[in-house]
Design an enzyme around this catalytic site. Structure first.
Site, PDB file in Angstrom:
ATOM      1  CD  GLU A 261       5.552  -1.154  13.174  1.00 24.12           C
ATOM      2  OE1 GLU A 261       4.910  -0.138  13.197  1.00 24.12           O
ATOM      3  OE2 GLU A 261       6.046  -1.401  11.865  1.00 24.12           O
ATOM      4  CG  HIS A 280       6.089   2.493  11.070  1.00 19.43           C
ATOM      5  ND1 HIS A 280       5.103   1.388  11.053  1.00 19.43           N
ATOM      6  CD2 HIS A 280       6.016   3.225   9.819  1.00 19.43           C
ATOM      7  CE1 HIS A 280       4.449   1.685  10.097  1.00 19.43           C
ATOM      8  NE2 HIS A 280       4.908   2.499   9.203  1.00 19.43           N
TER       9      HIS A 280
HETATM   10  N1  LIG Z   1       7.672   2.945   6.401  1.00 17.51           N
HETATM   11  C1  LIG Z   1       6.484   3.803   6.540  1.00 17.51           C
HETATM   12  O1  LIG Z   1       6.448   4.791   7.185  1.00 17.51           O
HETATM   13  C2  LIG Z   1       5.587   3.576   5.264  1.00 17.51           C
HETATM   14  C3  LIG Z   1       4.837   4.894   4.646  1.00 17.51           C
HETATM   15  C4  LIG Z   1       4.203   4.723   3.571  1.00 17.51           C
HETATM   16  C5  LIG Z   1       3.950   3.408   2.951  1.00 17.51           C
HETATM   17  N2  LIG Z   1       4.485   2.303   3.336  1.00 17.51           N
HETATM   18  C6  LIG Z   1       4.460   0.998   2.547  1.00 17.51           C
HETATM   19  O2  LIG Z   1       5.291   1.108   1.572  1.00 17.51           O
HETATM   20  C7  LIG Z   1       4.625   0.030   0.931  1.00 17.51           C
HETATM   21  C8  LIG Z   1       4.523   0.883  -0.799  1.00 17.51           C
HETATM   22  O3  LIG Z   1       3.371   1.920  -0.430  1.00 17.51           O
HETATM   23  P1  LIG Z   1       3.119   2.804  -1.870  1.00 17.51           P
HETATM   24  O4  LIG Z   1       2.731   3.884  -1.373  1.00 17.51           O
HETATM   25  O5  LIG Z   1       4.454   2.548  -2.949  1.00 17.51           O
HETATM   26  O6  LIG Z   1       2.259   1.537  -2.568  1.00 17.51           O
HETATM   27  P2  LIG Z   1       1.608   1.313  -4.027  1.00 17.51           P
HETATM   28  O7  LIG Z   1       0.208   0.758  -4.156  1.00 17.51           O
HETATM   29  O8  LIG Z   1       1.833   2.547  -4.898  1.00 17.51           O
HETATM   30  O9  LIG Z   1       2.622   0.221  -4.500  1.00 17.51           O
HETATM   31  C9  LIG Z   1       2.640  -1.037  -4.265  1.00 17.51           C
HETATM   32  C10 LIG Z   1       3.236  -1.750  -5.382  1.00 17.51           C
HETATM   33  O10 LIG Z   1       3.116  -3.138  -5.156  1.00 17.51           O
HETATM   34  C11 LIG Z   1       2.801  -3.950  -5.957  1.00 17.51           C
HETATM   35  N3  LIG Z   1       2.654  -5.356  -5.734  1.00 17.51           N
HETATM   36  C12 LIG Z   1       1.195  -5.813  -5.359  1.00 17.51           C
HETATM   37  N4  LIG Z   1       1.373  -7.309  -4.916  1.00 17.51           N
HETATM   38  C13 LIG Z   1       2.697  -7.748  -5.207  1.00 17.51           C
HETATM   39  C14 LIG Z   1       3.516  -8.804  -5.179  1.00 17.51           C
HETATM   40  N5  LIG Z   1       2.715  -9.784  -4.855  1.00 17.51           N
HETATM   41  N6  LIG Z   1       4.611  -8.750  -5.390  1.00 17.51           N
HETATM   42  C15 LIG Z   1       5.289  -7.600  -5.798  1.00 17.51           C
HETATM   43  N7  LIG Z   1       4.576  -6.482  -6.062  1.00 17.51           N
HETATM   44  C16 LIG Z   1       3.271  -6.407  -5.525  1.00 17.51           C
HETATM   45  C17 LIG Z   1       1.662  -3.222  -6.633  1.00 17.51           C
HETATM   46  O11 LIG Z   1       1.288  -3.772  -8.043  1.00 17.51           O
HETATM   47  C18 LIG Z   1       2.064  -1.682  -6.488  1.00 17.51           C
HETATM   48  O12 LIG Z   1       2.849  -1.466  -7.861  1.00 17.51           O
HETATM   49  C19 LIG Z   1       3.115  -0.213   1.525  1.00 17.51           C
HETATM   50  O13 LIG Z   1       3.247  -1.553   2.038  1.00 17.51           O
HETATM   51  C20 LIG Z   1       3.011   0.647   2.433  1.00 17.51           C
HETATM   52  O14 LIG Z   1       2.066   0.375   3.549  1.00 17.51           O
HETATM   53  C21 LIG Z   1       5.446   2.374   4.621  1.00 17.51           C
END
Ligand SMILES: NC(=O)c1ccc[n+]([C@@H]2O[C@H](COP(=O)([O-])OP(=O)(O)OC[C@H]3O[C@@H](n4cnc5c(N)ncnc54)[C@H](O)[C@@H]3O)[C@@H](O)[C@H]2O)c1
Length: 321
Positions: A261, A280
């Protein structure tokens, strides 16, 4: 005064918490070198998503005591290097869930209703595009969610209750939490990818999940299916994603995140017309931007006022339980 480095400017509401309490530093430009140079003077860093607090940056900052992230993810922090130096890594686990969940749903709806093509059609006088036959209804369709944490579970709830979609979920760690919900958890990704009409990714980008969406999984999707990624770029095999989109093996994708990015302007993905992009930006609503700046600034203010910041990601490893 204590010197706080901002990796980039933050919202004025966040600045209000810092100004007058700290000396604020900003890097000369967005290069890693400029960030490391600026870190040399810093006792605290407020770190937005595009900049990395790498080991080199941490090594270059002998007075550093706290790194405060403006979001949930800490994949742009070398947490091990910080912890080894006793530096607190603070994050904001729930600050932008709602914004990202809504953005994901906006992408799902845009794909289903073919909105970008409709918009282009009106602008160039292609009114007959209204008969393209491409838009579909979402009610009764299956949404496959990978990762049922804060964001994934919110997308599931809103798409189930609001849009009447069936929820198929894969998350090896949290299935028990959803026993009362009308969701079907699967024990492997193969079943989810083969059955879903839309796959949406919400797992973290960690070694276990890197390239987890393999070529085989992408080729197993229905030809009418879409994939949405508002998680992190590294989770999908990009080469295979390009192939299935280019060869129309699946209907399309909506991508907010990329392995590199900003997405380079010579990226072959930009030539495809079956992708919806955003830069993003899923988290960056007006409301969440204010929360991210104020909560990250508050963590720094709390720390230097002798209070415990609300969320310390490496608390256990620092012995701060
Ligand atoms: N696009 C954006 O601007 C933005 C903003 C915030 C977060 N995110 C991304 O969104 C994603 C989720 O964020 P969140 O706050 O819900 O996180 P979170 O930690 O609350 O949830 C992540 C989930 O993924 C699960 N997980 C872990 N390993 C796994 C696997 N191998 N297979 C399936 N599930 C698995 C965990 O058990 C957890 O329930 C993260 O990658 C974060 O970086 C992106």
């Amino acid at each position: 005064m204590t010197r706080i480095l901002l990796s980039q400017e933050i919202h004025p509401e966040g600045r209000k918490i810092l100004d007058g309490n700290f000396d604020i530093l900003l890097p000369e430009n967005h290069s890693p070198e400029a960030f490391a140079r600026a870190a040399a003077e810093a006792e605290g860093i407020i770190l937005r998503t595009r900049t990395h607090a790498s080991r080199a940056v941490i090594d270059a900052a002998p007075q550093l005591k706290i790194i405060s992230r403006t979001g949930a993810g800490v994949d742009n922090v070398d947490v091990e290097a910080a912890t080894a130096r006793g530096i607190l890594v603070c994050n904001l686990p729930a600050v932008n869930n709602l914004s990202v969940a809504e953005h994901t749903i906006a992408m799902i709806l845009s794909l289903a209703k073919d909105l970008p093509a409709m918009d282009r059609a009106v602008r160039c006088g292609a009114w007959e595009e209204r008969n393209s036959g491409r838009p579909i209804e979402l009610e009764g369709k299956t949404l496959g969610i990978v990762g049922m944490g804060n964001i994934g579970s919110l997308v599931a709830r809103k798409c189930c209750l609001g849009l009447g979609m069936k929820i198929l979920a894969y998350d090896p760690y949290v299935a028990d939490k959803f026993a009362a919900e009308d969701y079907r958890f699967v024990s492997g990704l193969a079943e989810l990818f083969a059955e879903a009409d839309v796959v949406s990714l919400h797992c973290p980008n960690i070694p276990e999940t890197r390239n987890m969406v393999t070529r085989e999984l992408l080729y197993s999707m229905k030809s009418s299916a879409w994939i949405v990624n508002c998680a992190r770029g590294g989770v999908i095999n990009e080469e295979a994603l390009f192939e299935v989109l280019h060869d129309k093996k699946i209907a399309g994708a909506a991508l907010d995140v990329f392995p590199v990015e900003p997405l380079p302007l010579d990226s072959p993905f930009l030539k495809l017309d079956n992708i919806i992009f955003s830069p993003h930006a899923a988290a960056l609503t007006q409301e969440a931007t204010i929360r991210m700046s104020t909560d990250a600034a508050q963590a720094v203010l709390d720390f230097f006022s002798g209070k415990r910041p609300r969320y310390i990601y490496n608390a256990r490893d620092l012995g701060l339980t």
